[in-house]
Design an enzyme around this catalytic site. Structure first.
Site, mmCIF file in Angstrom:
data_model
loop_
_atom_site.group_PDB
_atom_site.id
_atom_site.type_symbol
_atom_site.label_atom_id
_atom_site.label_comp_id
_atom_site.label_asym_id
_atom_site.label_seq_id
_atom_site.Cartn_x
_atom_site.Cartn_y
_atom_site.Cartn_z
ATOM 1 N N ASP A 1 -1.697 -2.230 -4.881
ATOM 2 C CA ASP A 1 -2.557 -2.760 -3.823
ATOM 3 C C ASP A 1 -3.406 -1.620 -3.270
ATOM 4 O O ASP A 1 -4.091 -0.938 -4.009
ATOM 5 C CB ASP A 1 -1.717 -3.435 -2.747
ATOM 6 C CG ASP A 1 -2.541 -4.290 -1.793
ATOM 7 O OD1 ASP A 1 -3.723 -4.546 -2.080
ATOM 8 O OD2 ASP A 1 -2.006 -4.719 -0.750
ATOM 9 N N ARG B 1 -13.803 0.304 -2.419
ATOM 10 C CA ARG B 1 -13.191 0.458 -1.094
ATOM 11 C C ARG B 1 -12.915 1.916 -0.752
ATOM 12 O O ARG B 1 -11.774 2.329 -0.563
ATOM 13 C CB ARG B 1 -11.904 -0.369 -0.982
ATOM 14 C CG ARG B 1 -12.118 -1.853 -1.158
ATOM 15 C CD ARG B 1 -10.850 -2.635 -0.862
ATOM 16 N NE ARG B 1 -11.046 -4.063 -1.078
ATOM 17 C CZ ARG B 1 -10.119 -4.986 -0.882
ATOM 18 N NH1 ARG B 1 -8.913 -4.632 -0.473
ATOM 19 N NH2 ARG B 1 -10.381 -6.267 -1.100
ATOM 20 N N ASP C 1 0.850 -1.185 0.000
ATOM 21 C CA ASP C 1 0.000 0.000 0.000
ATOM 22 C C ASP C 1 0.889 1.240 0.000
ATOM 23 O O ASP C 1 2.031 1.195 0.470
ATOM 24 C CB ASP C 1 -0.884 0.044 1.252
ATOM 25 C CG ASP C 1 -1.605 -1.260 1.514
ATOM 26 O OD1 ASP C 1 -2.127 -1.835 0.541
ATOM 27 O OD2 ASP C 1 -1.644 -1.689 2.684
ATOM 28 N N ASP D 1 -4.473 1.761 3.806
ATOM 29 C CA ASP D 1 -5.161 0.668 4.489
ATOM 30 C C ASP D 1 -4.949 0.759 5.990
ATOM 31 O O ASP D 1 -3.846 1.076 6.465
ATOM 32 C CB ASP D 1 -4.676 -0.687 3.972
ATOM 33 C CG ASP D 1 -5.321 -1.067 2.641
ATOM 34 O OD1 ASP D 1 -6.074 -0.241 2.083
ATOM 35 O OD2 ASP D 1 -5.059 -2.187 2.160
#
Length: 450
Positions: free
Chosen positions: A270, A324, A231, A274
């Site tokens: 990715d 997301r 990330d 996160d």
């Protein structure tokens, strides 16, 4: 909404497939083309010692989030190369307050002498090659089982070499902030905030974080998937973190340019930001999330950490995002005054914005969606039938809309409409949001602090 209660399409050699020669100049070009929004407004007199204001989301809980505000001169650094940044970060276990001023764009895929590193450099000496990997694990001959053997071992070794170079570990009591007017940011890097407390990350552009060596997982979904490992920013077991006025983007390398192997996109990106593994007390505000697929994950699994994952997300601009934004599990998440522009940008076509699952308790209020005329409101949300989304005052194309009711009317796995908590840390919450799209376009992301 109810109120909240208390490929193979073609093949390239490793060297020609991906050399990671994206430069700071390329990022600057992307900025100039309008891919990244970075304005040069007035800046605070002392951006570096600012702390999170009182009641500004979950990260204001307890003693609040102050980062490196107490840093002395010996622990105040200005960095412009990867090697300098690594030295300034020091040991992840050193809790001495520090301020790190990032000047210009730092390319994480460089060695300590500043030489550009490519995927071929990381693969050198490991025995890995993409062509050999594709041959070894072709589903037509290998089947649907997890890759193992010589080429998988080589892939992991090459990935570990890249990891040691691009993963930048942040210690407790740290402020990392971009120097105004320098297009400050990190290209190709992965900032890791793991098992530490009290961190501030501001005024930085995180661009094109790539995994040179994605893993093929034939058991991921019905057709398998390529999964990458980094990330742009990862919070893992982190507490009291404030991420403010940053820009996250895949630019200048968009997913649509990637090859397809085994019929699936060779995914090198990715997450953007996160928040997982029991992270807690996090405020994410006034950032721009642009040109990305799996953007923000809250909770690493359906059995992450009960009682944690408390996150506030407000006044962020999401554009060119597939999904997301966020996907939320377990925790108490407050989303307010965010703007979701679901127009397809640079090939990033939206699936949904918010996903509430694994009993997540989400309050989403006074957010604004801009959607194409033929888009369905019911597709703005997602869930597994156990998550909740409560809140009122959301607008879709300027009209007050109960987005949960629209989702529930079209899906068998309903979102619950009540939650078990009432947000109290709501500094800056705007009740009138008709001009929010215009307001946030020019005041969010890196380079727009005033």
């Amino acid at each position: 909404m109810a109120s909240a209660s208390p490929r193979p399409s073609h093949r390239r050699s490793l060297r020609t497939r991906r050399t990671l020669v994206v430069s700071a100049a390329a990022v600057a070009a992307a900025v100039g083309a309008g891919v990244l929004v970075m304005n040069a407004n007035a800046y605070p007199v002392d951006l570096y010692h600012q702390v999170l204001p009182a009641k500004d989301g979950w990260a204001a809980s307890g003693s609040g989030t102050t980062g490196g505000a107490k840093a002395d001169a010996a622990h105040t650094f200005t960095v412009s190369t990867r090697a300098q940044l690594v030295k300034a970060l020091g040991s992840a276990t050193d809790t001495t307050p520090r301020i790190i001023k990032v000047k210009g764009t730092i390319d994480a895929n460089t060695n300590d002498s500043g030489k550009k590193l490519t995927c071929a450099d990381y693969a050198s000496g490991t025995g890995y090659s993409l062509s050999a990997y594709l041959k070894a694990f072709d589903p037509a001959t290998y089947g649907k089982k997890a890759p193992s053997g010589t080429q998988e071992t080589a892939r992991k070794a090459a990935q570990d070499k890249q990891k040691k170079n691009i993963v930048l570990r942040v210690p407790s009591n740290t402020t990392i902030v971009g120097v105004p007017g320098t297009r400050a940011g990190i290209l190709g890097g992965s900032v890791l905030v793991q098992n530490v407390k009290n961190v501030i990350i501001r005024n930085l552009t995180f661009a094109d974080t790539q995994d040179c060596f994605p893993q093929w997982d034939p058991t991921d979904g019905s057709a398998g998937e390529w999964n990458s490992n980094y990330d742009s920013v990862t919070l893992r077991g982190a507490t009291n973190v404030w991420a403010d006025h940053n820009t996250f983007t895949d630019a200048p390398t968009f997913d649509k340019t990637e090859a397809t192997y085994y019929g699936r996109k060779y995914q090198v990106h990715d997450g953007a930001l996160d928040i997982t593994n029991g992270s807690d007390l996090v405020t994410v505000e006034r950032n721009q999330f642009l040109n990305h697929d799996k953007t923000m994950l809250i909770g690493s699994s359906d059995t992450d950490s009960t009682g944690k994952l408390r996150v506030t997300i407000h006044h962020n601009l999401w554009k060119g995002i597939v999904q997301r934004a966020p996907l939320a599990r377990i925790g108490q998440i407050h989303l307010y005054n965010n703007v979701y522009d679901t127009t397809t940008v640079n090939g990033y076509a939206p699936k949904y914005s918010l996903d509430s699952r694994a009993k997540a308790q989400v309050v989403a209020e006074r957010n604004v969606w801009k959607i194409p005329a033929d888009a369905k409101v019911a597709k703005l949300l997602s869930g597994d039938g156990t998550g909740s989304v409560a809140g009122t005052g959301n607008l879709v194309n300027g009209k007050a809309t109960d987005v949960v009711a629209a989702y529930n009317a079209a899906n068998s796995k309903k979102l619950k409409t009540t939650v078990n908590w009432t947000p109290a840390l709501t500094a800056g919450l705007q009740t009138t949001v008709t001009s929010l799209l215009t307001d946030l376009t020019g005041t969010t992301g890196a380079g727009t602090l005033s």
